[in-house]
Design a protein around this motif. Structure first.
Motif, short mmCIF file in Angstrom:
data_model
loop_
_atom_site.label_atom_id
_atom_site.label_comp_id
_atom_site.label_asym_id
_atom_site.label_seq_id
_atom_site.Cartn_x
_atom_site.Cartn_y
_atom_site.Cartn_z
N VAL A 229 46.94 43.73 53.78
CA VAL A 229 47.40 42.13 53.44
C VAL A 229 46.03 41.51 53.54
O VAL A 229 45.96 40.34 52.57
N ASN A 230 45.19 41.70 54.29
CA ASN A 230 44.14 40.77 54.39
C ASN A 230 42.71 41.04 53.75
O ASN A 230 42.00 40.29 53.31
N HIS A 231 42.68 42.06 53.05
CA HIS A 231 41.69 42.74 52.19
C HIS A 231 41.98 42.66 50.75
O HIS A 231 43.28 42.60 50.50
N HIS A 232 41.15 42.68 49.70
CA HIS A 232 41.58 42.65 48.50
C HIS A 232 42.20 44.00 47.95
O HIS A 232 41.75 45.20 48.93
N SER A 233 42.54 44.26 46.89
CA SER A 233 43.35 45.53 46.64
C SER A 233 42.58 46.72 46.40
O SER A 233 42.89 47.91 46.90
N GLY A 234 41.28 46.57 46.05
CA GLY A 234 40.52 47.70 45.89
C GLY A 234 40.08 48.18 47.37
O GLY A 234 39.86 49.48 47.45
N PHE A 235 39.73 47.54 48.18
CA PHE A 235 39.47 47.91 49.50
C PHE A 235 40.61 48.30 50.15
O PHE A 235 40.45 49.36 51.08
N ARG B 221 36.86 48.24 58.39
CA ARG B 221 37.20 46.83 57.90
C ARG B 221 36.20 46.03 58.50
O ARG B 221 35.92 44.85 57.73
N LEU B 222 35.64 45.99 59.57
CA LEU B 222 34.64 45.24 60.01
C LEU B 222 33.30 45.05 59.09
O LEU B 222 32.70 43.95 58.65
N GLY B 223 32.99 46.30 58.79
CA GLY B 223 31.81 46.50 57.66
C GLY B 223 32.13 45.63 56.54
O GLY B 223 31.12 45.22 55.99
N GLU B 224 33.43 45.54 56.21
CA GLU B 224 33.53 45.09 54.73
C GLU B 224 33.72 43.44 55.14
O GLU B 224 33.20 42.54 54.32
N TYR B 225 34.21 42.99 56.22
CA TYR B 225 34.14 41.48 56.59
C TYR B 225 32.63 41.16 56.47
O TYR B 225 32.25 40.13 56.18
N ARG B 226 31.90 41.92 57.30
CA ARG B 226 30.34 41.59 57.38
C ARG B 226 29.59 41.53 55.96
O ARG B 226 28.91 40.77 55.81
N SER C 268 28.10 36.41 50.62
CA SER C 268 28.49 35.05 50.17
C SER C 268 28.96 34.26 51.38
O SER C 268 29.87 33.82 51.66
N PRO C 269 27.76 33.60 51.92
CA PRO C 269 27.89 32.94 53.35
C PRO C 269 28.42 31.80 53.20
O PRO C 269 29.36 31.31 54.06
N SER D 263 34.36 32.65 58.28
CA SER D 263 35.58 33.31 58.53
C SER D 263 35.29 34.34 59.63
O SER D 263 36.14 35.13 59.82
N LEU D 264 33.98 34.90 59.54
CA LEU D 264 33.62 36.10 60.09
C LEU D 264 34.12 36.23 61.62
O LEU D 264 34.84 37.28 62.08
N ALA D 265 33.96 35.18 62.42
CA ALA D 265 34.32 35.26 63.86
C ALA D 265 35.90 35.45 63.98
O ALA D 265 36.41 36.29 64.84
N GLY D 266 36.70 34.81 63.10
CA GLY D 266 38.14 34.78 63.05
C GLY D 266 38.33 36.47 62.79
O GLY D 266 39.55 36.87 63.30
N TRP D 267 37.66 36.80 61.42
CA TRP D 267 38.13 38.03 61.14
C TRP D 267 37.84 39.16 62.28
O TRP D 267 38.60 40.22 62.47
#
Length: 191
Positions: free
Chosen positions: A125-131, A151-156, A162-163, A169-173
């Motif tokens: 739900v939270n990541h794009h379809s490719g991931f 998942r953490l690696g993808e968020y980071r 794209s900061p 959003s990183l802390a919430g993720w």
């Protein structure tokens, strides 16, 4: 002092989340762990998604129960209408049915090992379809911890690449990932 505040905040969030779970479900979690199943996984997802927000993440579009109007306009409108006409519980029920059909069934999350289902459901739900597809494939052989790290690696990666769009959003993720780990609620009860 900061570490103590963070720990206290995490415990308060976990306690509030725990208390929102019906007693029968709490008993199941305490005996079998916070593992999976569509109902449990979607309930955990809805805890992370919350209610209505006028500007959801990088899209900037409104969302209700995590259903983003930019990506799912008909479902957003229906969830908002059901909530307005019948109340929050009916809106959440509609959202649960939407997530079951559009994500749980579509990605065949129920076929995965039970101890990774909640992690994967939240991820698709939270990541794009490719991931999301990579996450589902990895879930067939990887541990829950490995999937959390994936998942953490993808968020980071997103926050670094794209900061201006994702950095805030990183802390919430990162907090989101803490709520979907197996047995994440059990320590509250001393288990």
């Amino acid at each position: 002092a900061r570490e103590e505040l963070v720990r206290k905040s995490e415990q308060d969030f976990a306690k509030t989340t725990w208390e929102a779970i019906p007693e029968a479900e709490q008993a199941k979690i305490l005996t079998t762990g916070n593992q999976g199943g569509a109902e449990h996984s979607i309930r955990a997802l809805l805890q992370n998604e919350g209610g209505y927000t006028p500007a959801d993440g990088a899209s900037g579009a409104p969302a209700i129960y995590g259903i983003n109007r930019k990506w799912h306009p008909e479902a957003f409108d229906k969830a908002a209408a059901v909530t307005k006409a019948q109340g929050t519980e009916a809106g959440k029920q509609y959202a649960s049915e939407f997530y079951k059909k559009e994500f749980w069934d579509k990605y065949n999350v129920g076929s995965l090992p039970e101890n990774v289902q909640t992690i994967v459901m939240d991820g698709v739900v939270n990541h794009h379809s490719g991931f999301a597809n990579k996450l589902v494939d990895a879930a067939r052989s990887e541990s829950p911890d490995a999937l959390i790290q994936m998942r953490l690696g993808e968020y980071r990666r997103l926050a670094t690449s794209s900061p201006e769009k994702y950095g805030q959003s990183l802390a919430g993720w990162e907090n989101r990932l803490k709520t979907v780990q197996p047995n994440s609620f059990c320590y509250i009860q001393g288990k």
